[in-house]
Write a protein that holds these residues in place. Structure first.
Motif, PDB file in Angstrom:
ATOM      1  N   ILE A  35     -41.644 -30.399  73.449  1.00 12.30           N
ATOM      2  CA  ILE A  35     -43.333 -29.083  73.368  1.00 12.30           C
ATOM      3  C   ILE A  35     -43.684 -29.772  72.135  1.00 12.30           C
ATOM      4  O   ILE A  35     -43.590 -29.401  70.917  1.00 12.30           O
ATOM      5  CB  ILE A  35     -43.279 -28.178  73.067  1.00 12.30           C
ATOM      6  N   TYR A  47     -50.517 -25.779  73.840  1.00  5.70           N
ATOM      7  CA  TYR A  47     -49.388 -26.865  74.101  1.00  5.70           C
ATOM      8  C   TYR A  47     -49.224 -27.537  75.356  1.00  5.70           C
ATOM      9  O   TYR A  47     -49.918 -27.510  76.219  1.00  5.70           O
ATOM     10  CB  TYR A  47     -47.973 -25.748  73.897  1.00  5.70           C
ATOM     11  N   LEU A  49     -45.667 -29.907  77.467  1.00  5.87           N
ATOM     12  CA  LEU A  49     -44.116 -29.960  77.307  1.00  5.87           C
ATOM     13  C   LEU A  49     -43.872 -31.807  78.320  1.00  5.87           C
ATOM     14  O   LEU A  49     -44.834 -31.275  79.125  1.00  5.87           O
ATOM     15  CB  LEU A  49     -43.856 -28.840  78.616  1.00  5.87           C
ATOM     16  N   ASP A  65     -41.175 -24.534  82.565  1.00  4.37           N
ATOM     17  CA  ASP A  65     -43.610 -24.390  82.005  1.00  4.37           C
ATOM     18  C   ASP A  65     -43.193 -23.122  81.922  1.00  4.37           C
ATOM     19  O   ASP A  65     -44.045 -22.379  81.495  1.00  4.37           O
ATOM     20  CB  ASP A  65     -43.520 -25.561  82.850  1.00  4.37           C
ATOM     21  N   LEU A  68     -42.127 -21.287  79.155  1.00  4.14           N
ATOM     22  CA  LEU A  68     -43.497 -20.773  78.056  1.00  4.14           C
ATOM     23  C   LEU A  68     -44.492 -19.798  78.351  1.00  4.14           C
ATOM     24  O   LEU A  68     -45.055 -19.021  77.337  1.00  4.14           O
ATOM     25  CB  LEU A  68     -43.329 -22.531  78.017  1.00  4.14           C
ATOM     26  N   PHE A  75     -41.028 -18.911  73.378  1.00  5.84           N
ATOM     27  CA  PHE A  75     -42.254 -19.880  72.341  1.00  5.84           C
ATOM     28  C   PHE A  75     -42.737 -19.443  70.853  1.00  5.84           C
ATOM     29  O   PHE A  75     -43.038 -20.718  70.626  1.00  5.84           O
ATOM     30  CB  PHE A  75     -43.652 -19.334  73.330  1.00  5.84           C
TER      31      PHE A  75
END
Length: 93
Positions: A35, A47, A49, A65, A68, A75
């Motif tokens: 990340i 961010y 990923l 994902d 997060l 996170f």
């Protein structure tokens, strides 16, 4: 779900923006993930990923994902790993 951080880094670029990354594994997932983080002021973070190395299951990637987006604790743990890496570099200089 257990997370294991294997690498982390954070720096400030020429414009003073924060740019960092954390490489980690997630319990039950075969692939390693990376990340990357970006913030202008260190308050609000963007961010991205991706897989770290060989790609793995797209289904697990999409699951992570979504996690997060929903799980602030996950996170923050990954972001804190990168921020802590910056602190450790600063104290050595």
């Amino acid at each position: 779900m257990s997370v294991s951080v294997t690498e982390a880094a954070m720096r400030r670029n020429e414009e003073g923006n924060y740019v960092g990354r954390t490489v980690f594994t997630l319990e039950g997932h075969a692939a390693r993930y990376e990340i990357t983080f970006f913030s202008k002021k260190g308050k609000e973070w963007d961010y991205s990923l991706s897989f770290a190395g060989e790609p793995g299951s797209e289904e697990q990637f999409l699951e992570l994902d979504a996690m997060l987006e929903e799980d602030d604790e996950l996170f923050d743990r990954l972001l804190d790993a990168a921020l802590d890496a910056e602190d450790s570099v600063d104290t050595k200089e």
